[in-house]
Scaffold this motif. Structure first.
Motif, short mmCIF file in Angstrom:
data_model
loop_
_atom_site.label_atom_id
_atom_site.label_comp_id
_atom_site.label_asym_id
_atom_site.label_seq_id
_atom_site.Cartn_x
_atom_site.Cartn_y
_atom_site.Cartn_z
N VAL A 71 1.05 -1.18 0.00
CA VAL A 71 0.05 0.04 0.10
C VAL A 71 0.82 1.16 -0.02
N PHE A 72 1.64 1.44 0.76
CA PHE A 72 2.88 2.54 1.03
C PHE A 72 3.48 2.61 -0.30
N THR A 73 3.93 1.44 -0.97
CA THR A 73 4.69 1.82 -2.02
C THR A 73 3.95 2.34 -3.13
N THR A 74 2.83 1.78 -3.17
CA THR A 74 1.80 2.27 -4.55
C THR A 74 1.60 3.69 -4.36
N ILE A 75 1.34 4.29 -3.17
CA ILE A 75 0.93 5.52 -3.13
C ILE A 75 2.29 6.46 -3.17
N PHE A 76 3.29 6.10 -2.19
CA PHE A 76 4.41 6.99 -2.16
C PHE A 76 5.58 6.90 -3.25
N GLY A 77 5.46 5.72 -3.65
CA GLY A 77 6.56 5.55 -4.89
C GLY A 77 7.60 4.52 -4.08
N LEU A 78 8.56 3.79 -5.11
CA LEU A 78 9.41 3.02 -4.63
C LEU A 78 10.55 3.81 -3.75
N TYR A 79 10.95 5.06 -4.23
CA TYR A 79 11.98 5.74 -3.58
C TYR A 79 11.82 5.97 -2.00
N GLU A 80 10.42 6.30 -1.72
CA GLU A 80 10.24 6.74 -0.24
C GLU A 80 10.00 5.36 0.38
N SER A 81 9.66 4.03 0.05
CA SER A 81 9.44 3.09 0.75
C SER A 81 10.78 2.29 0.91
N SER A 82 11.56 2.54 -0.27
CA SER A 82 12.98 1.85 0.15
C SER A 82 14.02 2.48 0.74
N ARG A 83 13.57 3.71 1.22
CA ARG A 83 14.37 4.45 2.13
C ARG A 83 13.89 3.95 3.50
N ARG A 84 12.60 3.60 3.77
CA ARG A 84 12.08 3.08 5.22
C ARG A 84 12.76 1.50 5.27
N ILE A 85 12.57 0.82 4.34
CA ILE A 85 13.22 -0.69 4.33
C ILE A 85 14.38 -0.83 3.34
N PRO A 86 15.45 -0.19 3.68
CA PRO A 86 16.60 -0.27 2.61
C PRO A 86 17.09 -1.65 2.23
N GLN A 87 17.63 -1.95 1.38
CA GLN A 87 18.12 -3.24 0.81
C GLN A 87 19.05 -3.86 1.87
N LYS A 88 19.95 -3.35 2.63
CA LYS A 88 20.83 -3.73 3.53
C LYS A 88 20.23 -4.16 4.85
N VAL A 89 18.98 -3.77 5.10
CA VAL A 89 18.12 -4.26 6.13
C VAL A 89 17.37 -5.81 5.71
N ARG A 90 16.79 -5.49 4.34
CA ARG A 90 15.83 -6.74 3.76
C ARG A 90 16.84 -8.16 3.33
N PHE A 91 17.98 -7.54 3.06
CA PHE A 91 18.76 -8.76 2.42
C PHE A 91 18.93 -9.83 3.59
N PRO A 92 19.58 -9.37 4.90
CA PRO A 92 19.76 -10.57 5.92
C PRO A 92 18.41 -11.10 6.41
#
Lengths: 249, 84
Positions: free
Chosen positions: A151-172
């Motif tokens: 929901v967040f990504t569709t409204i605010f876009g990938l940039y905003e949401s990937s700032r909240r959950i950056p790749q280095k957090v998701r990856f592990p």
């Protein structure tokens, strides 16, 4: 001719399925095969054998622990397949995300999403942590976190949401479901039981119920975080393509 | 009462399934399919399987719908006409 054959085949298949369905044992009948083999053992022995307060949790994580572990692995390999085909989004290259939706989201939608997403996440935390004694659990809670991220990504876009959950957090965290399950399984062996034994025989009998509760909650948290991160990563790497198309065009 | 509600749900299930298959507009098909998932979730709840109902509502109606919509945005919205 071909259509006629297909129609005949479908009618024959439907007749066969309806015939089988008509001969199924009635729902709720105590003499059903499902109610006479393993279910009585589960219902009567679950509390004593697994020390869980909820029979369903006992079945999913104890009696059928290997089954659930396989399911967790399936989810992880789904992510692996998606990543193998689409590729992960590159770190720090997502600023160029272009919003291509024809209707820009209005202030009302943005405010509602800003207000709702924390509540959805709170509900999913409840689903995960309370899943040990109520319907729900890791899978469901993880899916709800993933839904809130979507929901967040569709409204605010990938940039905003990937700032909240950056790749280095998701990856592990993506593999945390498999890893937690496996570690708890091995800990069961260290504690003197078989693989995936929650009530360690080497621990005093009085402490075993508490131990089972904590280990179950640990497994649920692992599954929930893993599932949420897998869903978020799949969405991100599906949306990410947008940016590359936009850059080329 | 309970049986009538079940019959309504089953009729809606069949109707939405057929509509989702026959819809030419793929976006409409995806939305109808998410309605199918939602009714399925209600069905699971009525069959006393709340675990499945939660999963179906979150994954079936929520996550897969969005993934399908993203896919449609990247490809074409209309199904191609059959060439006979």
């Amino acid at each position: 001719m071909k259509n006629l054959l297909a129609l005949l085949f479908i009618i024959a298949l439907a007749a066969l399925l309806l015939y089988v369905a008509a001969n199924m044992p009635p729902m709720g009948d105590p003499d059903n095969p499902t109610a006479t083999h393993v279910i009585p053992r589960y219902l009567e022995g679950a509390e004593k054998e697994t020390h869980t307060e909820n029979v369903i949790t006992g079945i999913i994580l104890n009696y059928r622990g290997y089954d659930t572990m396989g399911e967790v692995t399936v989810i992880f390999s789904a992510l692996a397949a998606v990543l193998a085909v689409l590729g992960r989004e590159r770190r720090g290259r997502i600023h160029a995300y272009v919003d291509r939706s024809t209707v820009p989201s209005s202030v009302i939608v943005r405010t509602m999403v800003r207000f709702l997403v924390p509540l959805i996440v709170l509900f999913s935390v409840y689903t995960i942590l309370h899943g040990e004694i109520s319907p729900g659990g890791g899978f469901q809670g993880g899916a709800i976190i993933g839904g809130s991220m979507i929901v967040f990504t569709t409204i605010f876009g990938l940039y905003e949401s990937s700032r909240r959950i950056p790749q280095k957090v998701r990856f592990p965290l993506e593999g945390s479901a498999v890893v937690t399950f496996f570690l708890v399984g091995v800990l069961g062996m260290v504690g003197g039981g078989n693989f995936l034994t929650y009530a360690w025989p080497r621990v005093a009998a009085g402490l075993q119920p508490a131990l089972v509760t904590w280990l179950t909650v640990l497994v649920e948290i692992g599954i929930g975080l893993g599932g949420a991160m897998v869903l978020t990563s799949i969405l991100f790497c599906m949306i990410r393509e947008e940016e590359e198309i936009a850059v080329v065009a | 009462m309970g049986t009538a509600l079940n019959l309504v749900f089953i009729a809606l299930l069949v109707a939405t399934a057929l509509l989702a298959v026959f819809a030419r507009d793929l976006l409409a098909a995806v939305i109808i399919f998410s309605v199918y998932s939602l009714i399925m979730a209600l069905m699971w709840q009525r069959l006393q399987a709340p675990d499945l109902a939660l999963t179906e509502a979150a994954v079936g109606a929520g996550v897969t719908t969005v993934l399908f919509v993203v896919t449609i945005f990247k490809t074409r919205r209309r199904e191609e006409e059959e060439k006979e």
